[in-house]
Write a protein that holds these residues in place. Structure first.
Motif, mmCIF file in Angstrom:
data_model
loop_
_atom_site.group_PDB
_atom_site.id
_atom_site.type_symbol
_atom_site.label_atom_id
_atom_site.label_comp_id
_atom_site.label_asym_id
_atom_site.label_seq_id
_atom_site.Cartn_x
_atom_site.Cartn_y
_atom_site.Cartn_z
ATOM 1 N N PHE A 340 0.819 -1.212 0.000
ATOM 2 C CA PHE A 340 0.000 0.000 0.000
ATOM 3 C C PHE A 340 0.859 1.270 0.000
ATOM 4 O O PHE A 340 0.326 2.365 0.099
ATOM 5 N N MET A 341 2.178 1.091 -0.097
ATOM 6 C CA MET A 341 3.068 2.244 -0.046
ATOM 7 C C MET A 341 3.218 2.878 -1.422
ATOM 8 O O MET A 341 2.802 4.006 -1.670
ATOM 9 N N GLY A 342 3.819 2.149 -2.338
ATOM 10 C CA GLY A 342 4.133 2.746 -3.636
ATOM 11 C C GLY A 342 5.385 3.582 -3.529
ATOM 12 O O GLY A 342 5.801 3.958 -2.431
ATOM 13 N N ALA A 343 6.001 3.893 -4.644
ATOM 14 C CA ALA A 343 7.229 4.692 -4.640
ATOM 15 C C ALA A 343 6.888 6.166 -4.853
ATOM 16 O O ALA A 343 5.999 6.690 -4.201
ATOM 17 N N GLY A 351 0.695 1.984 -6.859
ATOM 18 C CA GLY A 351 0.474 2.177 -5.427
ATOM 19 C C GLY A 351 0.012 3.578 -5.075
ATOM 20 O O GLY A 351 -0.199 4.438 -5.933
ATOM 21 N N ILE A 352 -0.126 3.806 -3.782
ATOM 22 C CA ILE A 352 -0.639 5.089 -3.288
ATOM 23 C C ILE A 352 0.380 6.208 -3.467
ATOM 24 O O ILE A 352 0.024 7.362 -3.691
ATOM 25 N N LYS A 353 1.638 5.930 -3.368
ATOM 26 C CA LYS A 353 2.778 6.837 -3.518
ATOM 27 C C LYS A 353 3.194 7.448 -2.179
ATOM 28 O O LYS A 353 2.370 7.770 -1.323
ATOM 29 N N GLY A 432 -2.435 -2.261 -6.559
ATOM 30 C CA GLY A 432 -1.178 -1.526 -6.435
ATOM 31 C C GLY A 432 -0.218 -1.772 -7.575
ATOM 32 O O GLY A 432 0.886 -1.224 -7.586
ATOM 33 N N ASN A 433 -0.616 -2.624 -8.563
ATOM 34 C CA ASN A 433 0.229 -2.930 -9.727
ATOM 35 C C ASN A 433 1.583 -3.500 -9.321
ATOM 36 O O ASN A 433 2.627 -3.070 -9.815
ATOM 37 N N ILE A 434 1.570 -4.488 -8.412
ATOM 38 C CA ILE A 434 2.812 -5.010 -7.846
ATOM 39 C C ILE A 434 3.243 -6.332 -8.470
ATOM 40 O O ILE A 434 4.381 -6.483 -8.904
#
Length: 484
Positions: A340-343, A351-353, A432-434
């Motif tokens: 749920f973090m994202g870069a 992700g959320i970013k 989140g496209n992980i």
């Protein structure tokens, strides 16, 4: 407001032409490895032909004025139409014979998710496998941004497309003109891809494997040419090279641009980048100590595995060198939360970013201060600059809707009979496209056994995540379609 449907079809046609050309770029690999090449030739020809017919039939008497609503519609329809046409190579070659699985694999590529249904990746023809990697590279920067660099030449403005494609927060700008921004992004994207290909080749990878992994690294996609992903390569050099480029791909491309220009101080002054760097470093070191104490391996190997997995998940790349779900239950929870973090905003990551999390925490702590001083005006600041309340509200709304969509997604996937941990991981990783998730879709498994309904649901979530929710959800609002 009336939609300019003629212009919309014209632009979608241009996107299909580019899509067809990219398919034809896969032909040399099929020819070199003496595989059947007509599947790719026919796929590229059909796609480009349909695109050409759409473009030619709508080019005359076309109103070149592109409204914001048109932009959102083009982005969403562009992703969908390219994904449907992108299934043709899989279907014609028989690599993925049914539409549901072919569409899932294709949209997973274009959205740079990396979730796969292929059980034997190494058995897929080389030309088709290259197309699979290329879909991620195309989606990484966004075929829409490529169109932004081309459409101004045709007399069509592209600002609306750029806003719809990347609605995240990017406070820094390299150039005021969107055409120049798109060109610089693509040159940088291409240059970093070439650089990684060279470095991986020097490390012992074949040129074919090197270029495939470079395409999917810079896209933060994670498709590999090996069944075991990057774990197939036991070379520390190869793994560190991929770590570096995953981290760069997850960095705001404006910051990367400053770094390449030697403006390191300006890059380091960016608050989101510092948070992104320290979160990655602290988590990697902390996890590596636990892994080292629990396994009979050197500290360097423990640190490398930990760093690789943290960078892979936080950048939403999805490459694997170790099964993090087998380390310890509490580490599995940490990696689940990382989904749920994202870069960084302005990168190819999903992700959320980090910037949204930064603003959320800052606003939460400042809210307590506002309660003590109700008459004081205490704005949220990012990089020393006050952030408007509109942006703060947008961030809060985005995170709330993201979690709401996640909850609904988990409920619907669980309803199909999937185990709860599998549903939790599958929805988190697709939204989140992980790539890898938990349970039956963990790092050493794939999505092959998910039900047909589940795959279409997860495909929709991939699209939502890639276009950051609002671009797609707007189309379900009746006000979007009303004439103004």
């Amino acid at each position: 407001m009336r939609f300019n449907f003629k212009l919309i079809l014209n632009i979608l046609g241009i996107l299909l032409i580019f899509n067809g050309i990219f398919m034809l770029l896969c032909l040399p690999f099929s020819i070199y490895y003496r595989e059947a090449w007509w599947h790719l030739a026919a796929s590229g020809g059909i796609t480009a032909l349909v695109g050409g017919i759409m473009t030619v039939s709508t080019r005359k008497n076309t109103n070149k004025e592109l409204k914001k609503k048109d932009g959102y519609l083009i982005v969403t329809l562009g992703w969908l139409i390219m994904s449907f046409f992108g299934t043709i190579p899989y279907l014609l070659s028989g690599s993925i014979p049914d539409l549901t699985n072919a569409f899932f694999e294709t949209i997973s590529g274009y959205t740079t998710t990396g979730a796969s249904i292929i059980n034997n990746i190494e058995g897929v023809p080389k030309g088709i496998l290259f197309w699979r990697s290329l879909t991620q590279w195309i989606g990484g920067m966004g075929i829409i941004v490529l169109a932004v660099a081309i459409l101004p030449i045709l007399g069509i403005g592209g600002m609306q497309l750029f806003v719809a494609e990347a609605p995240g927060i990017s406070p820094d700008k390299m150039k005021p003109r969107i055409k120049e921004v798109a060109k610089r992004l693509w040159f940088m994207y291409l240059g970093l891809t070439i650089a990684e290909t060279i470095l991986l080749t020097l490390g012992g990878m074949t040129f074919y494997d090197a270029i495939n992994h470079s395409l999917t690294t810079m896209a933060t996609g994670g498709f590999s040419t090996k069944n075991a992903s990057v774990a197939y390569y036991e070379s520390a050099y190869i793994q560190y090279v991929i770590i570096v480029f995953m981290f760069l791909a997850g960095t705001n491309f404006t910051i990367t641009y400053f770094g390449l220009k030697g403006k390191f101080r300006k890059a380091w002054d960016n608050e989101e980048f510092r948070n992104y760097f320290f979160i990655t470093l602290i988590l990697s070191i902390s996890i590596s100590f636990f892994v080292f104490s629990s396994k009979w391996e050197s500290f360097e190997k423990s640190f490398r595995d930990s760093l690789f997995q943290v960078v892979s998940v936080i950048t939403t790349t999805g490459f694997v060198t170790a099964d993090y779900t087998a380390w310890a239950p509490f580490l599995t929870i940490i990696f689940f939360l990382l989904m749920f973090m994202g870069a960084s905003a302005g990168s190819t990551a999903g992700g959320i970013k980090v910037v949204r999390h930064t603003l959320l925490f800052k606003n939460s702590f400042l809210e307590m201060k506002r309660q003590l001083h109700p008459s004081a005006i205490i704005p949220v600041r990012l990089n020393g600059i006050a952030v408007s309340r509109d942006i703060t509200y947008n961030v809060l709304a985005f995170i709330m809707i993201y979690l709401l969509v996640y909850g609904v997604g988990v409920f619907l996937l669980s309803f199909t009979g999937e185990e709860f941990d599998t549903a939790l991981g599958a929805v988190a990783t697709c939204l989140g496209n992980i790539g890898p998730g938990l349970g039956a879709v963990g790092p050493v498994n794939n999505f092959h056994d998910i039900t047909g309904f589940g795959k279409w649901l997860l495909s929709f979530l991939m699209l939502l995540g890639r276009l950051e929710l609002f671009t797609v959800l707007m189309l379900f609002n009746k006000n979007f379609w009303q004439k103004v």
